[in-house]
Design a protein around this motif. Structure first.
Motif, short mmCIF file in Angstrom:
data_model
loop_
_atom_site.label_atom_id
_atom_site.label_comp_id
_atom_site.label_asym_id
_atom_site.label_seq_id
_atom_site.Cartn_x
_atom_site.Cartn_y
_atom_site.Cartn_z
N VAL A 1 0.83 -1.21 0.00
CA VAL A 1 0.00 0.00 0.00
C VAL A 1 0.86 1.26 0.00
N CYS A 2 1.85 1.32 0.90
CA CYS A 2 2.69 2.53 0.93
C CYS A 2 3.46 2.69 -0.38
N ALA A 3 4.00 1.59 -0.88
CA ALA A 3 4.74 1.66 -2.14
C ALA A 3 3.84 2.11 -3.28
N THR A 4 2.60 1.66 -3.26
CA THR A 4 1.64 2.11 -4.27
C THR A 4 1.47 3.62 -4.21
N SER A 5 1.31 4.15 -3.00
CA SER A 5 1.11 5.59 -2.86
C SER A 5 2.32 6.36 -3.38
N GLN A 6 3.52 5.81 -3.19
CA GLN A 6 4.72 6.49 -3.68
C GLN A 6 4.77 6.50 -5.21
N ALA A 7 4.41 5.38 -5.82
CA ALA A 7 4.41 5.31 -7.28
C ALA A 7 3.36 6.26 -7.86
N VAL A 8 2.17 6.27 -7.26
CA VAL A 8 1.12 7.18 -7.72
C VAL A 8 1.58 8.63 -7.61
N ASN A 9 2.16 8.97 -6.46
CA ASN A 9 2.59 10.34 -6.23
C ASN A 9 3.70 10.74 -7.21
N ASP A 10 4.66 9.85 -7.44
CA ASP A 10 5.75 10.20 -8.35
C ASP A 10 5.24 10.40 -9.79
N TRP A 11 4.25 9.61 -10.19
CA TRP A 11 3.75 9.76 -11.55
C TRP A 11 3.06 11.12 -11.72
N PHE A 12 2.17 11.45 -10.80
CA PHE A 12 1.43 12.70 -10.95
C PHE A 12 2.23 13.92 -10.50
N TRP B 1 -4.73 7.68 -4.34
CA TRP B 1 -4.99 8.20 -5.68
C TRP B 1 -5.61 9.60 -5.62
N LEU B 2 -6.53 9.82 -4.68
CA LEU B 2 -7.15 11.14 -4.56
C LEU B 2 -6.13 12.19 -4.14
N TYR B 3 -5.13 11.78 -3.36
CA TYR B 3 -4.10 12.70 -2.91
C TYR B 3 -3.30 13.27 -4.07
N SER B 4 -2.97 12.42 -5.04
CA SER B 4 -2.05 12.81 -6.10
C SER B 4 -2.71 13.10 -7.44
N ALA B 5 -3.79 12.39 -7.75
CA ALA B 5 -4.34 12.43 -9.11
C ALA B 5 -5.37 13.54 -9.29
N PRO B 6 -5.32 14.23 -10.42
CA PRO B 6 -6.39 15.18 -10.75
C PRO B 6 -7.66 14.40 -11.08
N PRO B 7 -8.84 15.02 -10.95
CA PRO B 7 -9.03 16.44 -10.65
C PRO B 7 -9.02 16.77 -9.15
N VAL B 8 -9.09 15.77 -8.27
CA VAL B 8 -9.18 16.06 -6.84
C VAL B 8 -7.84 16.57 -6.32
N ARG B 9 -6.79 15.74 -6.47
CA ARG B 9 -5.42 16.11 -6.09
C ARG B 9 -5.37 16.82 -4.74
N LEU B 10 -5.65 16.08 -3.68
CA LEU B 10 -5.72 16.65 -2.34
C LEU B 10 -4.44 17.36 -1.94
N LYS B 11 -3.32 16.94 -2.48
CA LYS B 11 -2.06 17.53 -2.07
C LYS B 11 -1.93 19.00 -2.47
N ARG B 12 -2.81 19.47 -3.36
CA ARG B 12 -2.76 20.90 -3.70
C ARG B 12 -3.11 21.78 -2.52
N ASP B 13 -3.77 21.20 -1.52
CA ASP B 13 -4.12 21.95 -0.32
C ASP B 13 -3.44 21.29 0.88
N GLY B 14 -2.59 22.04 1.56
CA GLY B 14 -1.81 21.47 2.65
C GLY B 14 -2.65 20.94 3.79
N TRP B 15 -3.83 21.50 4.01
CA TRP B 15 -4.68 21.01 5.09
C TRP B 15 -5.21 19.62 4.78
N TRP B 16 -5.85 19.48 3.63
CA TRP B 16 -6.46 18.20 3.27
C TRP B 16 -5.42 17.15 2.91
N GLY B 17 -4.41 17.55 2.18
CA GLY B 17 -3.40 16.59 1.76
C GLY B 17 -2.66 15.98 2.93
N ASN B 18 -2.25 16.80 3.89
CA ASN B 18 -1.54 16.29 5.05
C ASN B 18 -2.43 15.42 5.93
#
Length: 304
Positions: A67-78, A136-153
């Motif tokens: 799971v963690c490795a998946t999140s890293q791959a998703v994040n690096d791609w987007f 996926w929601l953290y990194s992928a558009p259109p949601v991309r939670l990481k664009r907002d430091g409150w929600w992403g963190n």
């Protein structure tokens, strides 16, 4: 007379990524936090591990290399465009993982994670589905939670601490963990919001240029650092009070001592937030996770 070039190109484009580049994409160094939290969940359940080691090992693998490795791959791609500014040596922007291989790896690891979670029980599968969806929601558009430091963190803190803790307890109990376990997992997830803010200091320049509103970008380095410290400290203070109220005064005292140690380190960090964020992440965070284990041991001991 030959027309061939006298000097060979220094880098030959690859059709498929090298194994070392794939491993770097999956970032093994990030697996420790969810694996540790999973272990805390196992401990807090109070269930003996004898005869259940295959489940424990499978759960640790699920939390970290899957799971963690998946999140890293998703994040690096987007994040490949951001990494081209902040970390151009990363596997995707450097070209060591060519084409759309980064996306293919992220999708494949998502499937493998779900397959492993499905054999560990419905509560574990549910937690894995939720965690992977957040990844996926953290990194992928259109949601991309990481664009907002409150929600992403908040999403990262939950995935790195709370969900693995919940999963570890669920694996051992084979059912929904009891309320106190869920409460402590939630508190340490909240504190991890501050840890995620520390991680954002290293990418401030790229975040500014690409429109990512991390807390250091939104609030400035000094304000974000003070906020991170408070967010890390407040849930631990609540844990101290809860453990004392639940009849575990020695465990409460140890968590309080670890929190006091973090306070001393925080003072040095706040004197130079940008320069010492990585330093505090490697020192103060260690005391934080030791407090997690202490709280888990208190639950394992059978509270009143």
């Amino acid at each position: 007379m030959t027309t061939e070039p006298l000097i060979e190109p220094l880098i030959t484009p690859r059709a498929v990524p090298a194994p070392r580049a794939l491993l770097e994409l999956l970032k093994p160094i990030t697996w420790f936090a969810p694996m540790w939290a999973f272990g805390c969940g196992v401990v807090s359940s109070g269930v003996a591990v004898q005869g259940r080691w295959p489940l424990v090992v499978a759960g640790i693998l699920l939390a970290g290399p899957f799971v963690c490795a998946t999140s890293q791959a998703v994040n690096d791609w987007f994040d490949r465009h951001v990494d081209a500014i902040n970390e151009p040596q990363r596997p995707i922007p450097s070209g060591r993982i060519p084409g759309r291989w980064g996306l293919y790896v992220a999708m494949a690891w998502t499937g493998l994670s779900l397959a492993l979670a499905s054999v560990l029980g419905p509560w574990v599968l549910g937690a894995a589905v939720f965690g992977l969806a957040l990844a996926w929601l953290y990194s992928a558009p259109p949601v991309r939670l990481k664009r907002d430091g409150w929600w992403g963190n908040a999403a990262c803190g939950l995935c790195y601490e709370g969900l693995p803790w919940f999963t570890g307890a669920a694996v051992m109990a084979g059912a929904l963990p009891e309320g106190r376990i869920v409460l402590l997992a939630a508190l340490y997830s909240l504190g991890a919001h501050g840890i995620m803010t520390l991680n954002d200091f290293k990418s401030m320049e790229g975040d500014r240029r690409t429109g990512i509103r991390s807390l250091p970008v939104r609030l400035g380095a000094e304000s974000a650092a003070r906020l991170a410290c408070r967010v890390m400290a407040a849930p631990q203070a609540v844990v101290v009070l809860l453990l004392a109220a639940w009849g575990a005064p020695w465990h409460a005292a140890l968590v309080a001592a670890l929190l006091a140690g973090q306070g001393l380190l925080m003072r040095r960090f706040l004197a130079d937030p940008h320069g010492r964020a990585a330093w505090y992440n490697g020192t103060g965070t260690l005391l934080y996770v030791l407090g997690m284990l202490t709280a888990a041991l208190a639950l394992r001991g059978g509270l009143a």
